[in-house]
Design a protein around this motif. Structure first.
Motif, PDB file in Angstrom:
ATOM      1  N   PHE A  51     -14.518  85.527  76.992  1.00  0.00           N
ATOM      2  CA  PHE A  51     -13.332  86.371  76.996  1.00  0.00           C
ATOM      3  C   PHE A  51     -12.044  85.558  76.878  1.00  0.00           C
ATOM      4  O   PHE A  51     -11.046  86.054  76.385  1.00  0.00           O
ATOM      5  CB  PHE A  51     -13.309  87.250  78.253  1.00  0.00           C
ATOM      6  CG  PHE A  51     -14.352  88.335  78.234  1.00  0.00           C
ATOM      7  CD1 PHE A  51     -14.497  89.146  77.118  1.00  0.00           C
ATOM      8  CD2 PHE A  51     -15.192  88.543  79.319  1.00  0.00           C
ATOM      9  CE1 PHE A  51     -15.459  90.150  77.089  1.00  0.00           C
ATOM     10  CE2 PHE A  51     -16.152  89.546  79.297  1.00  0.00           C
ATOM     11  CZ  PHE A  51     -16.277  90.341  78.177  1.00  0.00           C
ATOM     12  N   ASN A 124     -10.041  93.411  80.114  1.00  0.00           N
ATOM     13  CA  ASN A 124      -9.469  94.549  80.833  1.00  0.00           C
ATOM     14  C   ASN A 124      -9.966  95.825  80.162  1.00  0.00           C
ATOM     15  O   ASN A 124     -10.097  95.877  78.957  1.00  0.00           O
ATOM     16  CB  ASN A 124      -7.941  94.461  80.739  1.00  0.00           C
ATOM     17  CG  ASN A 124      -7.254  95.570  81.482  1.00  0.00           C
ATOM     18  OD1 ASN A 124      -7.837  96.216  82.348  1.00  0.00           O
ATOM     19  ND2 ASN A 124      -5.995  95.801  81.150  1.00  0.00           N
ATOM     20  N   SER A 125     -10.280  96.823  80.938  1.00  0.00           N
ATOM     21  CA  SER A 125     -10.661  98.100  80.317  1.00  0.00           C
ATOM     22  C   SER A 125      -9.898  99.230  80.978  1.00  0.00           C
ATOM     23  O   SER A 125      -9.470  99.126  82.127  1.00  0.00           O
ATOM     24  CB  SER A 125     -12.165  98.322  80.445  1.00  0.00           C
ATOM     25  OG  SER A 125     -12.505  98.613  81.783  1.00  0.00           O
ATOM     26  N   THR A 126      -9.683 100.314  80.235  1.00  0.00           N
ATOM     27  CA  THR A 126      -9.009 101.484  80.803  1.00  0.00           C
ATOM     28  C   THR A 126      -9.755 102.762  80.451  1.00  0.00           C
ATOM     29  O   THR A 126      -9.352 103.835  80.857  1.00  0.00           O
ATOM     30  CB  THR A 126      -7.574 101.645  80.248  1.00  0.00           C
ATOM     31  OG1 THR A 126      -7.654 101.824  78.835  1.00  0.00           O
ATOM     32  CG2 THR A 126      -6.704 100.463  80.543  1.00  0.00           C
ATOM     33  N   ASN A 127     -10.847 102.637  79.703  1.00  0.00           N
ATOM     34  CA  ASN A 127     -11.461 103.849  79.158  1.00  0.00           C
ATOM     35  C   ASN A 127     -12.709 104.285  79.905  1.00  0.00           C
ATOM     36  O   ASN A 127     -13.461 105.108  79.434  1.00  0.00           O
ATOM     37  CB  ASN A 127     -11.778 103.647  77.678  1.00  0.00           C
ATOM     38  CG  ASN A 127     -12.544 102.383  77.426  1.00  0.00           C
ATOM     39  OD1 ASN A 127     -12.990 101.734  78.365  1.00  0.00           O
ATOM     40  ND2 ASN A 127     -12.721 102.028  76.178  1.00  0.00           N
ATOM     41  N   TYR A 132     -12.478  97.487  85.284  1.00  0.00           N
ATOM     42  CA  TYR A 132     -12.364  96.171  85.905  1.00  0.00           C
ATOM     43  C   TYR A 132     -11.498  95.292  85.035  1.00  0.00           C
ATOM     44  O   TYR A 132     -11.320  95.550  83.858  1.00  0.00           O
ATOM     45  CB  TYR A 132     -13.747  95.535  86.035  1.00  0.00           C
ATOM     46  CG  TYR A 132     -14.675  96.304  86.937  1.00  0.00           C
ATOM     47  CD1 TYR A 132     -14.697  96.066  88.301  1.00  0.00           C
ATOM     48  CD2 TYR A 132     -15.494  97.302  86.428  1.00  0.00           C
ATOM     49  CE1 TYR A 132     -15.522  96.779  89.138  1.00  0.00           C
ATOM     50  CE2 TYR A 132     -16.320  98.031  87.253  1.00  0.00           C
ATOM     51  CZ  TYR A 132     -16.338  97.769  88.609  1.00  0.00           C
ATOM     52  OH  TYR A 132     -17.156  98.485  89.429  1.00  0.00           O
ATOM     53  N   MET A 134     -10.635  90.916  84.296  1.00  0.00           N
ATOM     54  CA  MET A 134     -11.052  89.554  84.578  1.00  0.00           C
ATOM     55  C   MET A 134      -9.867  88.621  84.392  1.00  0.00           C
ATOM     56  O   MET A 134      -9.081  88.784  83.465  1.00  0.00           O
ATOM     57  CB  MET A 134     -12.200  89.169  83.648  1.00  0.00           C
ATOM     58  CG  MET A 134     -12.992  87.998  84.166  1.00  0.00           C
ATOM     59  SD  MET A 134     -14.263  87.549  83.009  1.00  0.00           S
ATOM     60  CE  MET A 134     -15.646  88.260  83.793  1.00  0.00           C
ATOM     61  N   SER A 168     -12.883  88.367  89.077  1.00  0.00           N
ATOM     62  CA  SER A 168     -12.913  89.744  88.604  1.00  0.00           C
ATOM     63  C   SER A 168     -12.173  90.621  89.596  1.00  0.00           C
ATOM     64  O   SER A 168     -12.273  90.414  90.803  1.00  0.00           O
ATOM     65  CB  SER A 168     -14.349  90.250  88.504  1.00  0.00           C
ATOM     66  OG  SER A 168     -15.034  89.558  87.505  1.00  0.00           O
ATOM     67  N   LYS A 260      -2.801  99.493  79.564  1.00  0.00           N
ATOM     68  CA  LYS A 260      -3.330  99.092  78.259  1.00  0.00           C
ATOM     69  C   LYS A 260      -2.636  97.837  77.741  1.00  0.00           C
ATOM     70  O   LYS A 260      -3.135  97.183  76.849  1.00  0.00           O
ATOM     71  CB  LYS A 260      -3.147 100.223  77.256  1.00  0.00           C
ATOM     72  CG  LYS A 260      -3.986 101.428  77.568  1.00  0.00           C
ATOM     73  CD  LYS A 260      -3.739 102.516  76.560  1.00  0.00           C
ATOM     74  CE  LYS A 260      -4.488 103.758  76.953  1.00  0.00           C
ATOM     75  NZ  LYS A 260      -4.207 104.853  76.025  1.00  0.00           N
TER      76      LYS A 260
ATOM     77  N   GLN B  24      -8.765 101.179  73.309  1.00  0.00           N
ATOM     78  CA  GLN B  24      -8.107 101.857  74.423  1.00  0.00           C
ATOM     79  C   GLN B  24      -7.354 103.042  73.876  1.00  0.00           C
ATOM     80  O   GLN B  24      -6.151 103.090  73.885  1.00  0.00           O
ATOM     81  CB  GLN B  24      -7.152 100.885  75.130  1.00  0.00           C
ATOM     82  CG  GLN B  24      -7.698  99.493  75.308  1.00  0.00           C
ATOM     83  CD  GLN B  24      -8.437  99.326  76.602  1.00  0.00           C
ATOM     84  OE1 GLN B  24      -8.200 100.042  77.547  1.00  0.00           O
ATOM     85  NE2 GLN B  24      -9.345  98.376  76.672  1.00  0.00           N
ATOM     86  N   SER B  26      -7.866 106.593  74.517  1.00  0.00           N
ATOM     87  CA  SER B  26      -7.483 107.519  75.575  1.00  0.00           C
ATOM     88  C   SER B  26      -8.489 107.318  76.691  1.00  0.00           C
ATOM     89  O   SER B  26      -9.423 106.557  76.552  1.00  0.00           O
ATOM     90  CB  SER B  26      -7.516 108.961  75.097  1.00  0.00           C
ATOM     91  OG  SER B  26      -8.821 109.470  75.219  1.00  0.00           O
ATOM     92  N   GLY B  27      -8.298 108.025  77.791  1.00  0.00           N
ATOM     93  CA  GLY B  27      -9.225 107.846  78.903  1.00  0.00           C
ATOM     94  C   GLY B  27     -10.619 108.339  78.573  1.00  0.00           C
ATOM     95  O   GLY B  27     -11.561 108.080  79.288  1.00  0.00           O
ATOM     96  N   ILE B  29     -12.324 108.138  75.366  1.00  0.00           N
ATOM     97  CA  ILE B  29     -13.123 107.636  74.249  1.00  0.00           C
ATOM     98  C   ILE B  29     -13.527 106.179  74.403  1.00  0.00           C
ATOM     99  O   ILE B  29     -12.709 105.315  74.625  1.00  0.00           O
ATOM    100  CB  ILE B  29     -12.366 107.863  72.929  1.00  0.00           C
ATOM    101  CG1 ILE B  29     -12.324 109.368  72.685  1.00  0.00           C
ATOM    102  CG2 ILE B  29     -13.040 107.148  71.787  1.00  0.00           C
ATOM    103  CD1 ILE B  29     -11.467 109.777  71.545  1.00  0.00           C
TER     104      ILE B  29
END
Lengths: 286, 167
Positions: A51, A124-127, A132, A134, A168, A260, B24, B26-27, B29
């Motif tokens: 990553f 990084n994730s938001t979906n 989580y 890192m 993490s 994001k 990223q 939308s929340g 997909i």
């Protein structure tokens, strides 16, 4: 016996399927109850390297965003610096009339409560429902479990696992995460949670509906969690309404952080964490 | 053929971890492009190999995404029911030797129904394991639908970009 073997052979694919599903579900259940150590160690050590390379590449395309964020934070910090040299423990306050005189006071009250380790977000994730992130700092740099992660516009998450070089964190965008917060104008305490729907909005829980609130009210950390320093920004009230049959408000919170677009963060190290935890343990025993 | 599939294993894995996990939008997909590997395994693949490779693929995605066995469970499940789904969708060419599951050999409408059934089942299992509860059933169901459509679009785009139709 022969029939049994024959049966097993004929259904070998089904038995293998059951075994593999069972293994997966054991992981799912354990991972839901407590973070799996094996998973996290592997992910941190090997994932960290992959990553990092990727995030260097990604950052190149987002230099402008990252720059804007840092410039904004810089301005904010300059303003803060003029107001106070140290964050002080006001119960042990000794008065002085100019900033110069602080140099001569050797008192515990002038010890900062938190210090900060700058880190870069490498993943990084938001979906998802459980997001989580890192970071490129680990045990070697002093990062430990349960330290707060603070971005340029407000808090972001909490460290839950560290390896030698990486760590993490659980993002605020995680349905299992909750943070102790308060309303800025009247210090009313509440709990910030995430409902798993939009990465832009959280939910403020446990504010009784006799407490006056209005759209646009600022929400900040309470400072009671040992994880985050107080008065860090989180967001503003976007919408509120009464819930039928319930004595608390439904409050929708607009996060001040755009999850994001996060590149650099600070990890807040509570310098009295061990002491506070030890005291808490004593309280629980009694 | 074997080497091609091994290479595909790693390519879908890398694309999933570095590209599709970072979409990223939308929340709701989150395309799971890696399912493509399971969809494209040859019909003649032994069942145990299909199950084990799906398990390893899912588990690797899990390890790097902090999802703890959810992808593994969903992947193993669709690898197991794949032969039944193939039998369920009618096609004359299916069992001729050397025919591969894909738009190139079996045509668009065959692939569309084949891929959408398996993708929907995979996403259904994954998203309900992720929330790990059945209240808010509909919220999770929307996530299943939206993400299935996203995955399907990406996978079909891949089919048209990289495989020329063979007559």
């Amino acid at each position: 016996m022969r029939y049994l073997l024959h049966f097993l052979w004929k259904n070998s694919a089904f038995i293998l399927f059951l075994i593999l599903e069972l293994i997966s579900l054991v992981f799912v259940v354990n991972g839901n109850r407590h973070q799996s150590a094996v998973f996290s160690t592997v992910a941190n050590q090997y994932g960290g390297k992959i990553f990092t390379t990727y995030s260097n590449f990604r950052n190149y395309f987002h230099l402008k965003d990252a720059n804007d964020q840092l410039a904004y934070e810089n301005a904010f910090l300059k303003e803060k610096l003029q107001k106070a040299l140290f964050e002080m423990d006001s119960t042990n306050f000794q008065s002085f009339d100019s900033i110069d005189s602080t140099m001569f006071i050797q008192s515990d009250s002038l010890k900062p409560l938190f210090d900060y380790i700058p880190a870069k977000i490498i993943s990084n994730s938001t979906n998802r429902q459980k997001n989580y992130l890192m970071l490129n700092k680990g045990r070697k740099h002093g990062v430990r479990k349960n330290m707060g992660i603070i971005g340029p516009n407000g808090i972001v998450g909490v460290v839950f696992e560290t390896s030698e070089d990486y760590s993490s964190g659980i993002s605020l965008l995680n349905i299992k995460q909750s943070v102790s917060v308060k309303l800025k104008h009247n210090n009313e305490l509440g709990i910030l949670i995430w409902d798993g729907i939009s990465p832009l909005f959280g939910q403020l829980d446990a504010i009784e509906n006799y407490v006056p609130i209005s759209v646009g009210d600022t929400i900040i950390t309470s400072g009671f969690s040992h994880i985050f320093p107080g008065n860090e920004s989180i967001g503003t009230v976007a919408e509120f309404r009464e819930m039928p049959g319930n004595t608390i408000w439904y409050i929708k919170v607009k996060f001040s952080t755009d999850f994001k677009k996060l590149f650099w963060v600070n990890i807040a190290r509570n310098l009295n964490y061990e002491q506070q935890k030890a005291l808490e343990a004593v309280e629980l025993e009694n | 053929m074997l080497i091609r599939n091994i290479i595909r294993f790693f390519v879908v894995l890398i694309l999933q971890l570095l590209v599709f996990n970072n979409i990223q939008f939308s929340g709701y997909i989150n395309p799971f492009f890696y399912v493509l590997f399971i969809l494209l395994l040859p019909f003649e693949t032994p069942r145990w190999l299909m199950l084990v490779s799906a398990f390893l693929l899912g588990l690797t995605v899990d390890v790097f995404g902090h999802t703890y066995g959810m992808h593994a469970a969903a992947s193993v499940f669709i690898a197991f029911i794949r032969p039944n789904v193939v039998r369920f969708i009618y096609s004359k060419k299916e069992y001729e030797a050397g025919v591969l599951p894909g738009v190139a050999h079996l045509g668009f409408s065959w692939f569309l129904s084949y891929a959408s059934i398996l993708i929907f089942i995979h996403h259904f299992i994954y998203f309900y394991l992720e929330v790990f509860k059945l209240n808010d059933f509909m919220t999770t169901f929307y996530r299943v639908i939206y993400s299935s459509i996203a995955t399907l679009i990406v996978i079909i785009a891949e089919q048209f970009l990289f495989y020329k139709r063979r007559k």
